[in-house]
Motif scaffolding. Structure first.
Motif, short mmCIF file in Angstrom:
data_model
loop_
_atom_site.label_atom_id
_atom_site.label_comp_id
_atom_site.label_asym_id
_atom_site.label_seq_id
_atom_site.Cartn_x
_atom_site.Cartn_y
_atom_site.Cartn_z
N HIS A 128 0.85 -1.19 0.00
CA HIS A 128 0.00 0.00 0.00
C HIS A 128 0.88 1.23 0.00
O HIS A 128 1.92 1.26 0.67
CB HIS A 128 -0.89 0.02 1.26
N MET A 129 0.50 2.26 -0.75
CA MET A 129 1.13 3.57 -0.66
C MET A 129 0.06 4.61 -0.42
O MET A 129 -0.86 4.77 -1.23
CB MET A 129 1.93 3.93 -1.92
N VAL A 130 0.18 5.31 0.69
CA VAL A 130 -0.66 6.46 1.00
C VAL A 130 0.12 7.71 0.60
O VAL A 130 1.30 7.83 0.93
CB VAL A 130 -1.01 6.52 2.49
N TYR A 131 -0.51 8.63 -0.11
CA TYR A 131 0.21 9.82 -0.56
C TYR A 131 -0.59 11.09 -0.28
O TYR A 131 -1.82 11.06 -0.12
CB TYR A 131 0.54 9.72 -2.06
N LYS A 163 -0.71 18.82 -7.56
CA LYS A 163 -1.36 17.83 -6.70
C LYS A 163 -2.47 17.09 -7.44
O LYS A 163 -2.67 15.89 -7.24
CB LYS A 163 -1.90 18.51 -5.44
N LYS A 164 -3.21 17.81 -8.29
CA LYS A 164 -4.21 17.13 -9.10
C LYS A 164 -3.54 16.17 -10.08
O LYS A 164 -4.03 15.05 -10.32
CB LYS A 164 -5.05 18.17 -9.86
N ALA A 165 -2.40 16.58 -10.62
CA ALA A 165 -1.65 15.69 -11.52
C ALA A 165 -1.21 14.43 -10.78
O ALA A 165 -1.22 13.33 -11.35
CB ALA A 165 -0.45 16.43 -12.09
N ASP A 166 -0.81 14.57 -9.52
CA ASP A 166 -0.42 13.41 -8.72
C ASP A 166 -1.57 12.41 -8.61
O ASP A 166 -1.37 11.19 -8.70
CB ASP A 166 0.02 13.84 -7.32
N GLU A 167 -2.77 12.93 -8.40
CA GLU A 167 -3.94 12.05 -8.31
C GLU A 167 -4.18 11.32 -9.62
O GLU A 167 -4.47 10.11 -9.63
CB GLU A 167 -5.17 12.87 -7.93
N LEU A 168 -4.05 12.02 -10.73
CA LEU A 168 -4.28 11.40 -12.04
C LEU A 168 -3.22 10.35 -12.36
O LEU A 168 -3.53 9.27 -12.88
CB LEU A 168 -4.31 12.47 -13.12
N PRO A 180 -2.07 -0.81 -4.79
CA PRO A 180 -3.02 -0.18 -3.87
C PRO A 180 -2.53 1.21 -3.45
O PRO A 180 -1.45 1.36 -2.86
CB PRO A 180 -3.04 -1.14 -2.67
N LEU A 181 -3.30 2.23 -3.78
CA LEU A 181 -2.92 3.62 -3.53
C LEU A 181 -4.07 4.36 -2.86
O LEU A 181 -5.23 4.16 -3.21
CB LEU A 181 -2.57 4.33 -4.84
N THR A 182 -3.73 5.22 -1.91
CA THR A 182 -4.72 6.07 -1.26
C THR A 182 -4.20 7.50 -1.24
O THR A 182 -3.12 7.76 -0.69
CB THR A 182 -5.02 5.62 0.17
N GLY A 183 -4.96 8.41 -1.85
CA GLY A 183 -4.61 9.83 -1.84
C GLY A 183 -5.43 10.57 -0.80
O GLY A 183 -6.63 10.35 -0.69
N LEU A 184 -4.78 11.45 -0.06
CA LEU A 184 -5.45 12.22 0.99
C LEU A 184 -5.38 13.70 0.67
O LEU A 184 -4.28 14.27 0.57
CB LEU A 184 -4.80 11.94 2.35
N ARG A 185 -6.53 14.32 0.52
CA ARG A 185 -6.60 15.76 0.28
C ARG A 185 -6.59 16.47 1.63
O ARG A 185 -7.63 16.62 2.28
CB ARG A 185 -7.84 16.11 -0.52
N PHE A 186 -5.40 16.89 2.06
CA PHE A 186 -5.26 17.53 3.36
C PHE A 186 -5.87 18.92 3.36
O PHE A 186 -5.65 19.72 2.43
CB PHE A 186 -3.78 17.65 3.74
N PHE A 187 -6.60 19.23 4.44
CA PHE A 187 -7.06 20.59 4.69
C PHE A 187 -6.13 21.19 5.75
O PHE A 187 -5.31 20.48 6.33
CB PHE A 187 -8.51 20.58 5.14
N THR A 188 -6.21 22.50 5.96
CA THR A 188 -5.20 23.25 6.71
C THR A 188 -4.81 22.57 8.02
O THR A 188 -5.60 22.50 8.96
CB THR A 188 -5.72 24.67 7.00
N VAL A 189 -3.58 22.08 8.07
CA VAL A 189 -3.08 21.34 9.24
C VAL A 189 -2.26 22.28 10.12
O VAL A 189 -1.48 23.09 9.62
CB VAL A 189 -2.21 20.14 8.80
#
Length: 337
Positions: A128-131, A163-168, A180-189
């Motif tokens: 798995h890679m989470v990005y 970042k959108k390109a990374d998702e595509l 197996p890949l999971t992309g996380l759209r982070f909001f202001t951390v």
């Protein structure tokens, strides 16, 4: 999935979220190999301090390699003798405004670098890679809250476009190579050990030194501020649940095993409310320098986290009222104030 004792490769390990995720992985007994190029986008001393904290833990679970993952030869060389079961890819050139000044840095790290990490995941057959993606992909979307089903094809900054390109690209690799890949759209951390280029840090620094703070869009801004501990719990929950490859296409044409989620607090806060809380925690009034909206910025962010909660049980618990004092207390200690 049981990841106990499985080594995880964490990119951007000297960064804000990367260091916090590394620490949490080690706290549950997992070895971490962290990589970071230690660039000078903000003071390297802060990045080194994060690495020092990880390296001095008494469990000996952390290894660090200084390497630029946008250099494939260097990346392979640094990891040639290293085994890992999964990847948490958090390294990137961050910052919306800096992308106006140095677009090449974003192309190298966020485009070439992301492809390199996908190739590494493919070559090592990781489980798995989470990005890291970003809420900035929503651009000027006026519909609130932001949902992963919303269109995200009108970015208003180069950072958002990368970042959108990374998702595509990730969607393509999941489809072609069944990674197996999971992309996380982070909001202001935000939170302890945060980044100096973010509003929370800038505001606290200026309030405590009696200097005016720049407030864009004349303060008419909202952000889905998310405390670092809540973010970390979400990242680990995703890591533990790789999307299943059932060979079936999902509605909309995207194919498993690629999942995409918003990760935020599900509660937008007015910028002026943040300033009030910082004033209370700092014990001083802020001097406000009200300015128009900056290019590449957006007036509001608000995360719809329904999908992430449904699939992982993610439930942020830290309010802005609780989180801001924790950040300010750390900030004072770090700067010996």
């Amino acid at each position: 999935m049981d990841w106990q004792d499985s080594t995880v490769l964490v990119t951007g390990a000297a960064g804000f979220i990367g260091a916090a995720v590394s620490e949490a992985l080690m706290a549950r007994g997992q070895p971490v190999v962290g990589i970071d190029n230690m660039n000078d986008y903000y003071p390297v001393s802060l990045k080194q301090a994060r690495i020092d904290r990880l390296s001095t833990r008494d469990n000996n679970l952390f290894q660090f390699r200084q390497v630029d993952f946008s250099d494939m030869a260097a990346l392979n060389g640094a990891l040639e003798q290293t085994r890992f079961a999964a990847i948490v890819h958090l390294g990137a050139q961050a910052g919306v405004r800096y992308s106006l000044e140095n677009p090449q840095a974003y192309a190298a790290s966020n485009l070439t670098g992301h492809v390199n990490m996908l190739e590494l995941a493919r070559a090592r057959d990781v489980a798995h890679m989470v990005y890291a993606s970003s809420s900035s992909v929503y651009g000027g979307n006026a519909k609130l809250p932001f949902s992963v089903e919303d269109r995200a094809d009108h970015p208003v900054s180069l950072y958002a476009a990368t970042k959108k390109a990374d998702e595509l690209m990730s969607e393509t690799y999941a489809h072609l190579f069944r990674i197996p890949l999971t992309g996380l759209r982070f909001f202001t951390v935000y939170g302890p050990w945060g980044r100096p280029d973010m509003a929370m840090w800038k505001f606290a620094e200026r309030i405590l030194s009696d200097r005016p703070i720049d407030v864009y869009n004349h303060g008419e801004m909202q952000r889905d501020f998310t405390y670092i501990d809540d973010i970390v719990s979400g990242v680990l929950a995703c890591l533990d649940r790789p999307p299943l490859d059932d060979g079936e296409e999902k509605p909309g044409g995207s194919v498993k095993p690629h999942a995409l989620y918003n990760i935020g607090n599900n509660r937008p806060e007015h910028l002026m409310r943040l300033i009030e809380l910082l004033e209370e925690s700092c014990g001083r009034k802020a001097q406000l320098n009200l300015l128009p909206m900056q290019p590449g910025d957006v007036p509001a962010t608000y995360a719809d986290i329904t999908a992430l909660t449904r699939d992982t049980g993610y439930a942020p618990t830290t309010s802005l009222e609780a989180g801001v004092p924790l950040f300010v207390n750390w900030f004072r200690k770090y700067h010996s104030l």
